[in-house]
Design a protein around this motif. Structure first.
Motif, PDB file in Angstrom:
ATOM      1  N   LYS A  85      -0.528   9.075  16.345  1.00 58.02           N
ATOM      2  CA  LYS A  85       0.015   8.236  15.270  1.00 58.02           C
ATOM      3  C   LYS A  85      -0.938   8.196  14.080  1.00 58.02           C
ATOM      4  CE  LYS A  85       3.077   5.038  17.656  1.00 58.02           C
ATOM      5  NZ  LYS A  85       3.405   3.638  17.922  1.00 58.02           N
ATOM      6  N   TYR A  90       1.375   8.192   7.437  1.00 53.40           N
ATOM      7  CA  TYR A  90       1.648   8.406   6.022  1.00 53.40           C
ATOM      8  C   TYR A  90       2.314   7.161   5.452  1.00 53.40           C
ATOM      9  CZ  TYR A  90       6.499   9.084   7.395  1.00 53.40           C
ATOM     10  OH  TYR A  90       7.742   8.885   7.901  1.00 53.40           O
ATOM     11  N   MET A  91       2.266   7.054   4.134  1.00 51.08           N
ATOM     12  CA  MET A  91       2.903   5.940   3.434  1.00 51.08           C
ATOM     13  C   MET A  91       4.361   6.311   3.202  1.00 51.08           C
ATOM     14  SD  MET A  91       1.859   4.432  -0.237  1.00 51.08           S
ATOM     15  CE  MET A  91       2.450   2.854  -0.782  1.00 51.08           C
ATOM     16  N   GLU A  92       5.242   5.409   3.559  1.00 50.48           N
ATOM     17  CA  GLU A  92       6.656   5.672   3.342  1.00 50.48           C
ATOM     18  C   GLU A  92       6.982   5.473   1.865  1.00 50.48           C
ATOM     19  OE1 GLU A  92       8.558   3.159   6.207  1.00 50.48           O
ATOM     20  OE2 GLU A  92       7.543   4.162   7.863  1.00 50.48           O
ATOM     21  N   GLU A  93       8.016   6.133   1.389  1.00 50.67           N
ATOM     22  CA  GLU A  93       8.329   6.138  -0.047  1.00 50.67           C
ATOM     23  C   GLU A  93       8.560   4.738  -0.629  1.00 50.67           C
ATOM     24  OE1 GLU A  93       8.295   8.382  -2.527  1.00 50.67           O
ATOM     25  OE2 GLU A  93       7.436   9.783  -1.094  1.00 50.67           O
ATOM     26  N   ASP A  94       9.256   3.894   0.084  1.00 49.21           N
ATOM     27  CA  ASP A  94       9.569   2.559  -0.444  1.00 49.21           C
ATOM     28  C   ASP A  94       8.557   1.496  -0.011  1.00 49.21           C
ATOM     29  OD1 ASP A  94      10.335   2.787   2.193  1.00 49.21           O
ATOM     30  OD2 ASP A  94      12.046   1.437   1.984  1.00 49.21           O
ATOM     31  N   GLU A  95       7.458   1.919   0.590  1.00 49.59           N
ATOM     32  CA  GLU A  95       6.457   1.000   1.125  1.00 49.59           C
ATOM     33  C   GLU A  95       5.408   0.665   0.058  1.00 49.59           C
ATOM     34  OE1 GLU A  95       4.358   0.777   5.447  1.00 49.59           O
ATOM     35  OE2 GLU A  95       4.172   2.686   4.387  1.00 49.59           O
ATOM     36  N   THR A  99       1.710  -3.380   2.791  1.00 46.17           N
ATOM     37  CA  THR A  99       2.387  -3.080   4.058  1.00 46.17           C
ATOM     38  C   THR A  99       1.774  -1.848   4.718  1.00 46.17           C
ATOM     39  OG1 THR A  99       4.409  -3.949   3.081  1.00 46.17           O
ATOM     40  CG2 THR A  99       4.643  -2.713   5.126  1.00 46.17           C
ATOM     41  N   MET A 100       1.517  -0.834   3.919  1.00 44.59           N
ATOM     42  CA  MET A 100       0.924   0.399   4.444  1.00 44.59           C
ATOM     43  C   MET A 100      -0.456   0.122   5.026  1.00 44.59           C
ATOM     44  SD  MET A 100      -1.436   3.138   3.633  1.00 44.59           S
ATOM     45  CE  MET A 100      -1.821   2.691   1.984  1.00 44.59           C
ATOM     46  N   ARG A 103      -0.230  -1.757   8.345  1.00 42.11           N
ATOM     47  CA  ARG A 103       0.104  -0.841   9.448  1.00 42.11           C
ATOM     48  C   ARG A 103      -1.101  -0.007   9.851  1.00 42.11           C
ATOM     49  NH1 ARG A 103       3.468   3.387   9.336  1.00 42.11           N
ATOM     50  NH2 ARG A 103       3.205   3.744   7.120  1.00 42.11           N
ATOM     51  N   SER A 130      -2.543  10.072   2.882  1.00 45.06           N
ATOM     52  CA  SER A 130      -1.263   9.542   3.359  1.00 45.06           C
ATOM     53  C   SER A 130      -0.446   8.844   2.267  1.00 45.06           C
ATOM     54  CB  SER A 130      -1.505   8.568   4.508  1.00 45.06           C
ATOM     55  OG  SER A 130      -2.173   7.431   4.038  1.00 45.06           O
ATOM     56  N   SER A 132       1.914   8.165  -0.944  1.00 44.52           N
ATOM     57  CA  SER A 132       3.096   8.883  -1.422  1.00 44.52           C
ATOM     58  C   SER A 132       2.801   9.596  -2.744  1.00 44.52           C
ATOM     59  CB  SER A 132       4.269   7.909  -1.582  1.00 44.52           C
ATOM     60  OG  SER A 132       3.950   6.918  -2.532  1.00 44.52           O
TER      61      SER A 132
END
Length: 172
Positions: A85, A90-95, A99-100, A103, A130, A132
């Motif tokens: 993991k 990675y950082m999600e697009e809408d994050e 929040t990143m 996590r 990581s 975006s």
């Protein structure tokens, strides 16, 4: 507690009753039962049945360790999963950054618990890799302006937070 409790015995090998004990054996007996009562009162009811048939604190402790930490094989499997993991993080697009980072911090904490830790430099580089694509200009600036080998993770996150504030200010 990890060493266990050895009951006091007479010369003929029979167990000494609590009333007959004195000195160190009595002190050890009291400490053992205090520890046992403490653990028995602290565990949740669902796990209580795993310990009620055990008289010695060492066996209770061993049962709880196996219940919550698992055997070496389970620990290694958990550690391998968390390492995977971490590598795929990675950082999600809408994050957003908060929040990143939350996590990421949780993942790093679990890795430390399972004694699979990385250096601060690894964390800094991992965060930068990581992010975006909208963060690319900021990443390049950070890489050119700062020495990544001496950059603290909190310093990086604060830099990203301040950039986020500046981006929010530019939005109508």
């Amino acid at each position: 507690m990890e060493d266990g409790y050895i009951t006091s015995t007479n010369e003929d090998g029979t167990e000494v009753s609590r009333k007959e004990m004195n000195g160190d054996p009595k002190k050890n007996y009291k400490m053992h039962h205090k520890a046992r009562n403490f653990i028995m009162n602290a565990i949740i009811f669902k796990k209580f049945d795993k310990c009620t048939n055990k008289k010695i604190i060492n066996s209770i402790y061993d049962a709880l360790v196996l219940t919550y930490e698992g055997c070496k094989q389970i620990q290694e499997a958990k550690a391998n999963l968390l390492v995977r993991k971490y590598e795929l993080f990675y950082m999600e697009e809408d994050e957003d950054i908060e929040t990143m980072f939350s996590r990421f911090h949780t993942l790093v904490s679990w890795l430390k618990v399972l004694q699979k830790s990385y250096t601060t430099v690894d964390h800094v580089k991992k965060i930068l890799r990581s992010l975006s694509s909208k963060w690319r200009p900021n990443i390049t600036t950070i890489q050119k302006a700062k020495d990544l080998n001496s950059l603290f993770l909190e310093e990086l996150i604060n830099s990203l937070r301040s950039h986020k504030i500046e981006l929010a200010e530019d939005d109508p």
